[in-house]
Design a protein around this motif. Structure first.
Motif, PDB file in Angstrom:
ATOM      1  N   LEU A 227      41.094  36.128  49.919  1.00 48.02           N
ATOM      2  CA  LEU A 227      39.925  36.310  50.351  1.00 48.02           C
ATOM      3  C   LEU A 227      39.091  36.816  48.887  1.00 48.02           C
ATOM      4  O   LEU A 227      39.395  37.692  48.306  1.00 48.02           O
ATOM      5  N   GLY A 228      37.922  36.244  48.527  1.00 44.94           N
ATOM      6  CA  GLY A 228      37.210  36.443  47.513  1.00 44.94           C
ATOM      7  C   GLY A 228      37.886  35.937  46.096  1.00 44.94           C
ATOM      8  O   GLY A 228      39.059  35.175  46.262  1.00 44.94           O
ATOM      9  N   PRO A 229      37.305  36.554  45.072  1.00 45.71           N
ATOM     10  CA  PRO A 229      38.005  36.152  43.749  1.00 45.71           C
ATOM     11  C   PRO A 229      39.591  36.635  43.520  1.00 45.71           C
ATOM     12  O   PRO A 229      39.481  37.926  44.073  1.00 45.71           O
ATOM     13  N   PRO A 230      40.440  36.090  42.748  1.00 38.75           N
ATOM     14  CA  PRO A 230      41.455  36.921  42.717  1.00 38.75           C
ATOM     15  C   PRO A 230      41.474  38.181  41.890  1.00 38.75           C
ATOM     16  O   PRO A 230      40.415  38.144  41.182  1.00 38.75           O
ATOM     17  N   PRO A 231      42.053  39.153  42.138  1.00 42.16           N
ATOM     18  CA  PRO A 231      42.058  40.481  41.398  1.00 42.16           C
ATOM     19  C   PRO A 231      42.446  40.279  39.993  1.00 42.16           C
ATOM     20  O   PRO A 231      43.252  39.427  39.691  1.00 42.16           O
ATOM     21  N   LEU A 232      41.802  41.070  39.099  1.00 42.22           N
ATOM     22  CA  LEU A 232      42.238  41.038  37.817  1.00 42.22           C
ATOM     23  C   LEU A 232      43.433  41.839  37.262  1.00 42.22           C
ATOM     24  O   LEU A 232      43.925  42.318  38.379  1.00 42.22           O
ATOM     25  N   PRO A 233      44.036  41.416  36.215  1.00 44.12           N
ATOM     26  CA  PRO A 233      45.155  42.101  35.969  1.00 44.12           C
ATOM     27  C   PRO A 233      45.306  43.556  35.966  1.00 44.12           C
ATOM     28  O   PRO A 233      44.208  44.071  35.678  1.00 44.12           O
TER      29      PRO A 233
END
Length: 132
Positions: free
Chosen positions: A101-107
């Motif tokens: 859901l939503g944008p992928p999380p940042l590293p």
């Protein structure tokens, strides 16, 4: 002789002050780091070897300035705020799981950053530089 005029934002926006100081309309506000990098580019073109760049904490807090120095391959020593936090040199980012859901999380990093003041006495290498 080489020089650059740094015009603070409040001066750039003050027409009366600009006219009194005879600041040309062509001169506007830019980040302090850009005139400094331009001067350093010209300086290093004149020298047989590039010296170590030394700067105060005003430049030391500018990530873009430090990255530009590194991209040029220039060594530097900067004053920094001891309250700043850094990652250890061995820290590696990892991609956290994506729930869809939503944008992928940042590293992210598995280790928390640490205050510079806690690392300074030990001379611990940190990501983006070393303390001496």
């Amino acid at each position: 002789m080489e020089w650059e005029l740094f015009l603070p934002q409040d001066w750039a926006d003050d027409r009366k002050r600009r006219q009194a100081a005879r600041v040309p309309d062509s001169v506007g506000h830019v980040s302090k780091t850009w005139p400094a990098l331009g001067l350093l580019d010209r300086l290093t073109a004149w020298l047989p070897t590039v010296p170590v760049m030394v700067a105060d904490s005003g430049y030391g807090r500018s990530v873009s300035f430090r990255l530009a120095l590194e991209e040029h391959g220039w060594s530097y020593v900067m004053a920094v705020d001891p309250k700043k936090t850094v990652l250890l040199a061995a820290a590696e980012p990892y991609p956290p799981p994506y729930g869809g859901l939503g944008p992928p999380p940042l590293p992210r990093y598995r280790q928390a950053s640490r205050p510079l003041s806690a690392l300074a006495d030990a001379g611990t290498p940190f990501r983006g530089g070393h303390l001496a």
